[in-house]
Design an enzyme around this catalytic site. Sequence first.
Site, PDB file in Angstrom:
ATOM      1  N   HIS A   1       0.867  -1.193   0.000  1.00 27.91           N
ATOM      2  CA  HIS A   1       0.000   0.000   0.000  1.00 27.91           C
ATOM      3  C   HIS A   1       0.905   1.245   0.000  1.00 27.91           C
ATOM      4  O   HIS A   1       0.967   2.001   0.971  1.00 27.91           O
ATOM      5  CB  HIS A   1      -0.925  -0.023   1.219  1.00 27.91           C
ATOM      6  CG  HIS A   1      -2.110   0.896   1.112  1.00 27.91           C
ATOM      7  ND1 HIS A   1      -2.341   1.708   0.011  1.00 27.91           N
ATOM      8  CD2 HIS A   1      -3.136   1.147   1.977  1.00 27.91           C
ATOM      9  CE1 HIS A   1      -3.449   2.398   0.217  1.00 27.91           C
ATOM     10  NE2 HIS A   1      -3.946   2.085   1.399  1.00 27.91           N
TER      11      HIS A   1
ATOM     12  N   CYS B   1      -3.665   3.700   9.469  1.00 28.85           N
ATOM     13  CA  CYS B   1      -3.995   4.088   8.089  1.00 28.85           C
ATOM     14  C   CYS B   1      -5.496   4.296   7.897  1.00 28.85           C
ATOM     15  O   CYS B   1      -5.893   4.955   6.943  1.00 28.85           O
ATOM     16  CB  CYS B   1      -3.469   3.049   7.113  1.00 28.85           C
ATOM     17  SG  CYS B   1      -4.185   1.417   7.369  1.00 28.85           S
TER      18      CYS B   1
ATOM     19  N   ARG C   1      -3.036  12.028   2.793  1.00 20.69           N
ATOM     20  CA  ARG C   1      -3.202  11.259   1.563  1.00 20.69           C
ATOM     21  C   ARG C   1      -3.419  12.207   0.383  1.00 20.69           C
ATOM     22  O   ARG C   1      -2.870  12.021  -0.704  1.00 20.69           O
ATOM     23  CB  ARG C   1      -4.416  10.297   1.672  1.00 20.69           C
ATOM     24  CG  ARG C   1      -4.285   9.199   2.704  1.00 20.69           C
ATOM     25  CD  ARG C   1      -3.231   8.173   2.346  1.00 20.69           C
ATOM     26  NE  ARG C   1      -3.431   7.571   1.054  1.00 20.69           N
ATOM     27  CZ  ARG C   1      -4.207   6.505   0.823  1.00 20.69           C
ATOM     28  NH1 ARG C   1      -4.831   5.912   1.825  1.00 20.69           N
ATOM     29  NH2 ARG C   1      -4.324   5.995  -0.397  1.00 20.69           N
TER      30      ARG C   1
HETATM   31  N1   CP Z   1      -6.212   3.933   4.232  1.00 25.03           N
HETATM   32  C1   CP Z   1      -6.925   3.661   3.119  1.00 25.03           C
HETATM   33  O1   CP Z   1      -6.387   3.276   2.075  1.00 25.03           O
HETATM   34  O2   CP Z   1      -8.246   3.835   3.287  1.00 25.03           O
HETATM   35  P1   CP Z   1      -9.398   3.437   2.259  1.00 25.03           P
HETATM   36  O3   CP Z   1      -9.475   1.928   2.249  1.00 25.03           O
HETATM   37  O4   CP Z   1     -10.633   4.074   2.816  1.00 25.03           O
HETATM   38  O5   CP Z   1      -9.037   3.947   0.891  1.00 25.03           O
HETATM   39  N1  NVA Z   2      -4.704  -3.673   5.487  1.00 23.60           N
HETATM   40  C1  NVA Z   2      -5.930  -3.019   5.137  1.00 23.60           C
HETATM   41  C2  NVA Z   2      -5.684  -1.624   4.713  1.00 23.60           C
HETATM   42  C3  NVA Z   2      -6.907  -0.827   4.369  1.00 23.60           C
HETATM   43  C4  NVA Z   2      -6.584   0.563   3.943  1.00 23.60           C
HETATM   44  C5  NVA Z   2      -6.628  -3.791   4.036  1.00 23.60           C
HETATM   45  O1  NVA Z   2      -5.949  -4.252   3.099  1.00 23.60           O
HETATM   46  O2  NVA Z   2      -7.838  -3.973   4.105  1.00 23.60           O
END
Ligand code: CP
Ligand code: NVA
Length: 302
Positions: free
Chosen positions: A128, A260, A288
Site C-alpha cells: 500500500h 492508516c 493522503r
Molecule cells: N487507508 C486507506 O487506504 O483507506 P481506504 O481503504 O478508505 O481507501
Molecule cells: N490492510 C488493510 C488496509 C486498508 C486501507 C486492508 O488491506 O484492508
Amino acid sequence: MKRDFLTIWDLTAGELHSVVERGLKLKGGEDRSKCPLIGKSIGLLFEKASTRTRVSFETGIYQLGAQAIYMNVSELQLGRGETIGDTARTLSRYLDAVVLRTYEHSRIKVLAENASVPVVNGLSDLHHPCQVLADLMTIHEKKGKLEGIRLAYIGDGNNVANSLIEAASRMKINLVMASPEGYEPDPEVLENARNGGSSEIIILRDPREAAGMADVIYTDVWVSMGQEKEAEERKRRFRPYQINAALLSCAKKDVVVMHCLPAHRGEEISDEVMDGPHSVVFDQAENRLHSQKALLEFLLSN
Ligand code: CP
Ligand code: NVA
C-alpha cells in the site's frame, strides 16, 4: 520512460524526500491556484472498497486541474473476462495515468507492464505505497525528520506493514514490528529491505517490547479486505496486540499514534487512544490528499 508507483522501491530516497516536501508545501497552500495537470484524465480502477484512497485521489486530481474517472472493475469488461493486458493497452489510449486497487499484486504488475502511461498502486494484497507515502509526510510533519525515527508497528504483517518496511529501509527509519506467530510480514519484502538499506528492521512478538522508546506507534486492522473468512481466528490471535493506554505508557512521552484507517475501534485500537492527544490519524488521512497530488505531479512531469 514512464514511471510507475507499484511499491515504495519505485522511488529513490531522494525522490521520496522531494515528494514528501512537495506534499508539505502543497498542504501549506503553495501553488494553490496552479493547475499543472490541466486537460489530463486519470483513471481510478477499484476492485475493493475505499473511502480515503478514492476520495483523496478524486479531489486531488480535480485540484491539479485534471479529471478523475472512477471505475468499479465489476462494471468494466475486465469483470467479464477481458484481460488485464488488453484493458491496460486500451485505457492507455485515453488516459494519462491509472490508479488500481486490487487483490493479487501480480494484477497490478501486469497492468503496469502493458500500460504505456504511469500506473499507481492504490492498494494490493501485498503493498500500500500511497498510504505509506502519506505516512512519511505525516512523520516528517510531526517529528521534523525521518532518519533515525523509531517506528513501532504492532499488529498484522499485511500490505501496509510491507510498504512500511520498504520505506523504513529507504529512509533510514528504525522499525520494530510485533506480530503473532504466522502473521509476520512478507519474507521476501523483509529480506530485500534488509539487504537494500542501512536501517534496523526488527521483528519480534512482544508488543510492549516493540513500543519501548518508540517515537511513533502504528497499527492497522487485524482483518484486511479479502480475509473476512479468517476474522474470528484473527481477532482471537491479535487480542494482546491492541494499542491502548497501557501499551502507550511503554513509548516515549511525545509518541504519536498512527493508523492508516479504517479503524476497528475496540479491536486493534482503543477509543481512548484513537481519540486521545497522541493520535494523529486524521492528519494522516488528510495527508493522503497532499502527498498523492505531489506524487501525480512527479509522475506526470517525468
Ligand atoms: N487507508 C486507506 O487506504 O483507506 P481506504 O481503504 O478508505 O481507501
Ligand atoms: N490492510 C488493510 C488496509 C486498508 C486501507 C486492508 O488491506 O484492508
